[in-house]
Scaffold this active site. Structure first.
Site, short mmCIF file in Angstrom:
data_model
loop_
_atom_site.label_atom_id
_atom_site.label_comp_id
_atom_site.label_asym_id
_atom_site.label_seq_id
_atom_site.Cartn_x
_atom_site.Cartn_y
_atom_site.Cartn_z
N TYR A 1 0.84 -1.21 0.00
CA TYR A 1 0.00 0.00 0.00
C TYR A 1 0.88 1.26 0.00
O TYR A 1 0.52 2.28 -0.57
CB TYR A 1 -0.99 -0.02 1.16
CG TYR A 1 -2.20 0.87 0.92
CD1 TYR A 1 -3.00 0.70 -0.21
CD2 TYR A 1 -2.51 1.91 1.79
CE1 TYR A 1 -4.08 1.52 -0.46
CE2 TYR A 1 -3.60 2.73 1.57
CZ TYR A 1 -4.37 2.53 0.44
OH TYR A 1 -5.45 3.36 0.21
N LYS B 1 -3.20 8.49 2.52
CA LYS B 1 -4.45 8.33 3.28
C LYS B 1 -4.31 8.89 4.69
O LYS B 1 -5.28 9.42 5.25
CB LYS B 1 -4.88 6.85 3.33
CG LYS B 1 -5.37 6.28 2.00
CD LYS B 1 -6.60 6.98 1.44
CE LYS B 1 -7.26 6.17 0.33
NZ LYS B 1 -8.37 6.91 -0.34
#
Ligand code: IMJ
Length: 256
Positions: free
Chosen positions: A156, A163
Site C-alpha cells: 500500500y 491516506k
C-alpha cells in the site's frame, strides 16, 4: 417510509465504472431520494458515467480533474449556476503510480510521492474549498480511506501515507467548516474488488483471509459503504464530524 436524503442535492466524485465504491454510494444516495451531481475524469470516462447515471436521479454530469485548479473553479461555477444548495459531497478518488504500489516504499520517488498526495489527499482540501460556497444550508463532506493509513499493509506504501494525510485533512476541515454546519468525515472501507484493487498482488488471498478472520466472517459489500455514506450525508449523522467510520466487517479490531 420517508427517504433519508429527500430534497437533498449530493455531489459524487470518483465514479470510474460500475464496480466503483462511488457508484455504490451514488446508488444509495439516489435510492434515498437525493438528486445527484456526478463528476468524471477525462473524455474517456464521460460515456461510462452517463450510462451509469441513466438509472439514477442525476441532475448534472460535470467534468472534474481534481489536479486542475481551473476544473475546480468550473465545478464551483457550474454548481452556482444550478441555483440550489449542495447538501452532501462524496470524495471517492485516489491515485498513485502503479510502480509505487509494487516496489519497496523506500524507493518512492519525489514525483510519485507528490502525485499520490495531490490526487488522493490535497484534492479533499481543494474539493471542500470548491463546494463550501454552495453548501449554504450546511451539510456533509465525506471521503473514503483505508486502514493502510495507520498500519503497514503490504504494497500500500505511498497510498498509506497519502491516506494518513487525507484523514488528518478531514479533521482540520471538520474543525474549520463546523461553524458553517458542514460536517467532514471519512469512511474506512474494507477491501473490495474495484479498479483500484485490480492487479494488486495477492488481492484474492487478502479477501480470503478477511472472509475467515473478520468478525462478520465475510468481506465488505459496496452497498454497506453506500449506506454508511447515506447515514453521514443525512440528518441522522448530524452529530458526527471529523471522524473515521470503519465499514470493514469488523476487520480493523482484530489482533493476530
Ligand atoms: C492498493 C495497493 C496495495 C494494496 C491494497 C490496495 N489493498 C487494497 C488496495 C490491500 C484494499 C485498494 N485501495 C484501498 C486503494 O486505495 C487503492 C488505490 C490505488 C490503486 C491503484 C491501482 C492502479 C494504479 N494506481 C492506483 N492508485 C491508487 O495505477
Amino acid at each position: 417510509m420517508s427517504k433519508l436524503l429527500e430534497g437533498k442535492f449530493a455531489l459524487v466524485l470518483g465514479i470510474a465504472n460500475k464496480w466503483s465504491l462511488a457508484y455504490a454510494i451514488a446508488q444509495a444516495f439516489s435510492r434515498e431520494g437525493a438528486t445527484l451531481g456526478l463528476t468524471y475524469l477525462g473524455d474517456r470516462q464521460k460515456p461510462v458515467v452517463e450510462e451509469l447515471a441513466a438509472d439514477l436521479n442525476v441532475a448534472a454530469i460535470l467534468p472534474c480533474d481534481v489536479t486542475k485548479d481551473e476544473d475546480l473553479a468550473a465545478l464551483t461555477a457550474s454548481l452556482q449556476a444550478m441555483n440550489r444548495p449542495v447538501h452532501a459531497v462524496m470524495h471517492s478518488l485516489a491515485f498513485a503510480n502503479r510502480e509505487d504500489l509494487a516496489r519497496p516504499f523506500l524507493e518512492t520517488s519525489r514525483a510519485g510521492f507528490a502525485l499520490a498526495h495531490d490526487v488522493s489527499a490535497y484534492s479533499m482540501v481543494a474539493v471542500a474549498r470548491a463546494v463550501a460556497p454552495v453548501m449554504t444550508e450546511g451539510g456533509s463532506i465525506s471521503t473514503l480511506t483505508y486502514i493502510g493509513s495507520t498500519r503497514v499493509v503490504t504494497n500500500y506504501n505511498v497510498m498509506g501515507v497519502a491516506k494518513a494525510a487525507l484523514e488528518a485533512s478531514t479533521r482540520y476541515l471538520a474543525s474549520e467548516l463546523g461553524e458553517r454546519n458542514i460536517r467532514v468525515n471519512a469512511i474506512s472501507a474494507g477491501p473490495v474488488k474495484t479498479v483500484s484493487a485490480r492487479g494488486i498482488k495477492d488481492f484474492s488471498s487478502i479477501l480470503d483471509s478477511i472472509s475467515s478472520r473478520a468478525p462478520l466472517r465475510r468481506t465488505t459489500d459496496p452497498a454497506e459503504v453506500g449506506d454508511t455514506a447515506v447515514f453521514l450525508a443525512s440528518d441522522l449523522g448530524r452529530g458526527v464530524t471529523g471522524n473515521c467510520l470503519f465499514v470493514d466487517a469488523g476487520m480493523s479490531i482484530m489482533g493476530v
